[in-house]
Design a protein around this motif. Sequence first.
Motif, short mmCIF file in Angstrom:
data_model
loop_
_atom_site.label_atom_id
_atom_site.label_comp_id
_atom_site.label_asym_id
_atom_site.label_seq_id
_atom_site.Cartn_x
_atom_site.Cartn_y
_atom_site.Cartn_z
N ASP A 63 80.26 46.05 25.54
CA ASP A 63 81.05 44.94 24.99
C ASP A 63 82.36 45.42 24.36
O ASP A 63 83.36 44.70 24.40
N SER A 64 82.38 46.63 23.82
CA SER A 64 83.63 47.19 23.30
C SER A 64 84.63 47.39 24.44
O SER A 64 85.83 47.11 24.28
N LEU A 65 84.15 47.84 25.58
CA LEU A 65 85.02 48.00 26.75
C LEU A 65 85.56 46.64 27.20
O LEU A 65 86.75 46.52 27.52
N LYS A 66 84.71 45.64 27.21
CA LYS A 66 85.16 44.29 27.57
C LYS A 66 86.28 43.82 26.66
O LYS A 66 87.28 43.27 27.12
N VAL A 67 86.12 44.04 25.35
CA VAL A 67 87.13 43.62 24.37
C VAL A 67 88.44 44.37 24.62
O VAL A 67 89.53 43.77 24.62
N ARG A 68 88.35 45.68 24.85
CA ARG A 68 89.57 46.48 25.11
C ARG A 68 90.29 46.02 26.38
O ARG A 68 91.50 46.14 26.48
N MET A 69 89.53 45.49 27.34
CA MET A 69 90.13 45.03 28.59
C MET A 69 90.63 43.58 28.49
O MET A 69 91.13 43.04 29.48
N GLY A 70 90.47 42.96 27.30
CA GLY A 70 90.97 41.61 27.10
C GLY A 70 90.00 40.50 27.46
O GLY A 70 90.40 39.34 27.55
N TYR A 71 88.75 40.84 27.63
CA TYR A 71 87.74 39.84 27.98
C TYR A 71 87.53 38.88 26.81
O TYR A 71 87.49 39.30 25.66
N ARG A 72 87.42 37.60 27.11
CA ARG A 72 87.15 36.60 26.07
C ARG A 72 85.71 36.13 26.21
O ARG A 72 85.33 35.57 27.24
#
Length: 185
Positions: A63-72
């Motif tokens: 989930d940290s990777l998702k946030v860094r990639m701009g995932y909402r």
Amino acid sequence: FRQVLRMGAVSAIVLAITIAKGGKDGSVLVECGTMEYWAIKISTIPLLVLIAWYCGRELVDRDSLKVRMGYRFQPSEMQWTSRAAVHYPLVCISAGVAAGLLGIGGGMLKGPIMLEMGLPPSVVAATAAYMLFWTTASTSIQFGIMGEMLWGYGAALFVVGLFSSVVGQVVLGWFVAKYKKQYFI
């Protein structure tokens, strides 16, 4: 699919520990009540804590990777943080212990916990069924190893449970499709 394999591996490890501990007639490896017996019995605790920590770390990293990639994240989607990866497993372990001590199904406690986490009812129902499968399989195997399983009753209850599950799914699916309401779940 990887998670199912992981659960299968964890179950196999716990099964091996249960077999080593022995059952009604004792084990060929250790005598009941000895230090070795209790060491085997208690060995599941650090093992399961380690596995829970690893899985939590994996979820937080994902989930940290998702946030860094701009995932909402959607409002109904679980976002795993370091706090959540510690908090929710502790709450679920407490619910499992309470359910075991009170003799009630863990789903009665874990279902509302997952709803409180913000998960949609359909996800809660599927997750509860998944947890129930592994808990039931593990318990049945342990009763079999201990020589306490009444196989005739077990087979009859399995057939009744399977039939009831299929009927329940069909009827529930019909209600949800007809009325377009998730709260039936």
